[in-house]
Write a protein that holds these residues in place. Sequence first.
Motif, PDB file in Angstrom:
ATOM      1  N   ASN A  76       0.852  -1.191   0.000  1.00  0.00           N
ATOM      2  CA  ASN A  76       0.000   0.000   0.000  1.00  0.00           C
ATOM      3  C   ASN A  76       0.890   1.244   0.000  1.00  0.00           C
ATOM      4  O   ASN A  76       2.120   1.139   0.053  1.00  0.00           O
ATOM      5  CB  ASN A  76      -0.991  -0.022   1.164  1.00  0.00           C
ATOM      6  CG  ASN A  76      -0.323   0.038   2.521  1.00  0.00           C
ATOM      7  OD1 ASN A  76       0.677   0.732   2.721  1.00  0.00           O
ATOM      8  ND2 ASN A  76      -0.873  -0.691   3.485  1.00  0.00           N
ATOM      9  N   HIS A  77       0.280   2.415  -0.044  1.00  0.00           N
ATOM     10  CA  HIS A  77       1.047   3.663  -0.189  1.00  0.00           C
ATOM     11  C   HIS A  77       1.986   3.905   0.994  1.00  0.00           C
ATOM     12  O   HIS A  77       3.144   4.280   0.804  1.00  0.00           O
ATOM     13  CB  HIS A  77       0.091   4.845  -0.377  1.00  0.00           C
ATOM     14  CG  HIS A  77       0.772   6.083  -0.823  1.00  0.00           C
ATOM     15  ND1 HIS A  77       1.188   7.053   0.057  1.00  0.00           N
ATOM     16  CD2 HIS A  77       1.138   6.510  -2.058  1.00  0.00           C
ATOM     17  CE1 HIS A  77       1.768   8.031  -0.614  1.00  0.00           C
ATOM     18  NE2 HIS A  77       1.751   7.731  -1.901  1.00  0.00           N
ATOM     19  N   ALA A  78       1.501   3.702   2.209  1.00  0.00           N
ATOM     20  CA  ALA A  78       2.352   3.911   3.389  1.00  0.00           C
ATOM     21  C   ALA A  78       3.532   2.941   3.387  1.00  0.00           C
ATOM     22  O   ALA A  78       4.667   3.316   3.720  1.00  0.00           O
ATOM     23  CB  ALA A  78       1.527   3.752   4.664  1.00  0.00           C
ATOM     24  N   TRP A 130       3.078   2.876  -7.630  1.00  0.00           N
ATOM     25  CA  TRP A 130       2.888   4.029  -6.752  1.00  0.00           C
ATOM     26  C   TRP A 130       3.779   5.186  -7.155  1.00  0.00           C
ATOM     27  O   TRP A 130       4.927   5.001  -7.541  1.00  0.00           O
ATOM     28  CB  TRP A 130       3.177   3.673  -5.297  1.00  0.00           C
ATOM     29  CG  TRP A 130       2.060   2.972  -4.615  1.00  0.00           C
ATOM     30  CD1 TRP A 130       2.088   1.720  -4.057  1.00  0.00           C
ATOM     31  CD2 TRP A 130       0.733   3.467  -4.404  1.00  0.00           C
ATOM     32  NE1 TRP A 130       0.858   1.430  -3.521  1.00  0.00           N
ATOM     33  CE2 TRP A 130       0.014   2.474  -3.731  1.00  0.00           C
ATOM     34  CE3 TRP A 130       0.082   4.653  -4.732  1.00  0.00           C
ATOM     35  CZ2 TRP A 130      -1.318   2.626  -3.360  1.00  0.00           C
ATOM     36  CZ3 TRP A 130      -1.248   4.813  -4.383  1.00  0.00           C
ATOM     37  CH2 TRP A 130      -1.932   3.799  -3.694  1.00  0.00           C
ATOM     38  N   THR A 133       2.415  11.348  -3.766  1.00  0.00           N
ATOM     39  CA  THR A 133       1.108  11.993  -3.781  1.00  0.00           C
ATOM     40  C   THR A 133       1.282  13.463  -4.082  1.00  0.00           C
ATOM     41  O   THR A 133       2.089  14.134  -3.449  1.00  0.00           O
ATOM     42  CB  THR A 133       0.407  11.815  -2.417  1.00  0.00           C
ATOM     43  OG1 THR A 133       0.300  10.424  -2.141  1.00  0.00           O
ATOM     44  CG2 THR A 133      -0.958  12.451  -2.414  1.00  0.00           C
ATOM     45  N   HIS A 167      -6.739   9.008  -1.028  1.00  0.00           N
ATOM     46  CA  HIS A 167      -6.283   8.634  -2.365  1.00  0.00           C
ATOM     47  C   HIS A 167      -4.831   9.031  -2.592  1.00  0.00           C
ATOM     48  O   HIS A 167      -4.352  10.020  -2.065  1.00  0.00           O
ATOM     49  CB  HIS A 167      -7.158   9.305  -3.431  1.00  0.00           C
ATOM     50  CG  HIS A 167      -8.581   8.866  -3.352  1.00  0.00           C
ATOM     51  ND1 HIS A 167      -9.580   9.709  -2.927  1.00  0.00           N
ATOM     52  CD2 HIS A 167      -9.174   7.689  -3.625  1.00  0.00           C
ATOM     53  CE1 HIS A 167     -10.734   9.059  -2.939  1.00  0.00           C
ATOM     54  NE2 HIS A 167     -10.509   7.834  -3.358  1.00  0.00           N
ATOM     55  N   GLY A 168      -4.163   8.232  -3.410  1.00  0.00           N
ATOM     56  CA  GLY A 168      -2.792   8.521  -3.815  1.00  0.00           C
ATOM     57  C   GLY A 168      -2.687   8.474  -5.329  1.00  0.00           C
ATOM     58  O   GLY A 168      -3.650   8.160  -6.024  1.00  0.00           O
ATOM     59  N   TRP A 169      -1.489   8.769  -5.827  1.00  0.00           N
ATOM     60  CA  TRP A 169      -1.231   8.781  -7.259  1.00  0.00           C
ATOM     61  C   TRP A 169      -0.521   7.502  -7.677  1.00  0.00           C
ATOM     62  O   TRP A 169       0.345   6.995  -6.976  1.00  0.00           O
ATOM     63  CB  TRP A 169      -0.369   9.984  -7.622  1.00  0.00           C
ATOM     64  CG  TRP A 169      -1.162  11.230  -7.710  1.00  0.00           C
ATOM     65  CD1 TRP A 169      -1.439  12.104  -6.701  1.00  0.00           C
ATOM     66  CD2 TRP A 169      -1.833  11.732  -8.860  1.00  0.00           C
ATOM     67  NE1 TRP A 169      -2.228  13.126  -7.161  1.00  0.00           N
ATOM     68  CE2 TRP A 169      -2.479  12.926  -8.493  1.00  0.00           C
ATOM     69  CE3 TRP A 169      -1.934  11.302 -10.176  1.00  0.00           C
ATOM     70  CZ2 TRP A 169      -3.225  13.684  -9.385  1.00  0.00           C
ATOM     71  CZ3 TRP A 169      -2.669  12.063 -11.076  1.00  0.00           C
ATOM     72  CH2 TRP A 169      -3.305  13.237 -10.671  1.00  0.00           C
ATOM     73  N   LYS A 184      -5.270   4.575  -1.128  1.00  0.00           N
ATOM     74  CA  LYS A 184      -3.932   4.346  -0.588  1.00  0.00           C
ATOM     75  C   LYS A 184      -3.766   2.950   0.002  1.00  0.00           C
ATOM     76  O   LYS A 184      -2.646   2.496   0.191  1.00  0.00           O
ATOM     77  CB  LYS A 184      -3.585   5.411   0.457  1.00  0.00           C
ATOM     78  CG  LYS A 184      -3.317   6.769  -0.162  1.00  0.00           C
ATOM     79  CD  LYS A 184      -2.869   7.761   0.887  1.00  0.00           C
ATOM     80  CE  LYS A 184      -2.520   9.089   0.239  1.00  0.00           C
ATOM     81  NZ  LYS A 184      -2.110  10.097   1.221  1.00  0.00           N
ATOM     82  N   ARG A 185      -4.851   2.264   0.263  1.00  0.00           N
ATOM     83  CA  ARG A 185      -4.735   0.897   0.786  1.00  0.00           C
ATOM     84  C   ARG A 185      -4.531  -0.133  -0.328  1.00  0.00           C
ATOM     85  O   ARG A 185      -4.263  -1.300  -0.059  1.00  0.00           O
ATOM     86  CB  ARG A 185      -5.965   0.559   1.613  1.00  0.00           C
ATOM     87  CG  ARG A 185      -7.232   0.453   0.810  1.00  0.00           C
ATOM     88  CD  ARG A 185      -8.394  -0.039   1.663  1.00  0.00           C
ATOM     89  NE  ARG A 185      -9.576  -0.167   0.862  1.00  0.00           N
ATOM     90  CZ  ARG A 185     -10.661   0.551   0.988  1.00  0.00           C
ATOM     91  NH1 ARG A 185     -10.738   1.469   1.924  1.00  0.00           N
ATOM     92  NH2 ARG A 185     -11.698   0.365   0.205  1.00  0.00           N
TER      93      ARG A 185
END
Length: 198
Positions: A76-78, A130, A133, A167-169, A184-185
Motif C-alpha cells: 500500500n502507499h504507506a 505508486w 502523492t 487517495h494517492g497517485w 492508498k490501501r
Amino acid sequence: MSTLPLHCRPLCVLTLVLFATMAQAGPPIPADAPVLVPADHGAQILDPYTGLAWSRCVEGMRWNGRTCTGRPVRVNHAQALALAAARKGVDGFAWRLPRVNELERLVHRSGPPPGLEPALFPAAPAESHWAMTASIDTNMMPVNQYNYANIQRGRTDENTTQLSFLHGWAVNLATGEARGDVLKRTELPVRLVWALQN
C-alpha cells in the motif's frame, strides 16, 4: 565499483562512456523513449536529462546481471514510502517514490506494445505503480457529474474534497496513464528513484 558515490562527477563520466557504448551496439530503442543508460553494474538506469537514477528492478526483484529476477512486492502507499526509507538506509542513496511526471517519462507510447523499454527494464510489471502523492486543488478541477466512472463511484465535488486524503497517485507503466484517485490501501508495485544531485 560496487556502488556509485552520491556526487555526480564520476556518474557523469560513466554515463557518457556507457551511452557511447550503447550507441555502437544493442537493440534499437524507440524514438519516443527517454535516453537512459545502465550504471552500477546494470542495477541502475541513469537519465542524464533529468539527473535521476532509477532502480532497474521493482522492489522485491533483484538484478542478476542480465535481467530482474524474483517476484515484485505489492504494497500500500504507506508501505511504499517505508520501503523507500528502508532502502535509503541500506545503500546510502536517497531513494524515494518517483513523481507522476517522472514515471510518465519512462513510458514510450509508440510501442508496439507501449510501455517500458524491455532492454532497460526487463521483467517489469505492466501495471500501475505508486507515485508520490501530489496535492491538487479540487476547486480547480470539478467532478464531471456525467462521467460514468464518477457516477459509478458516487463522486461529487463535495465528497471528492472530503475524501482526497484517502487517495494517492499511481502511473500505469504499460500505458502512461496517471490517476490520482487510487485508494492508498491498494497494493501496487514500487519502482524507486534517486536524484544524482540534490
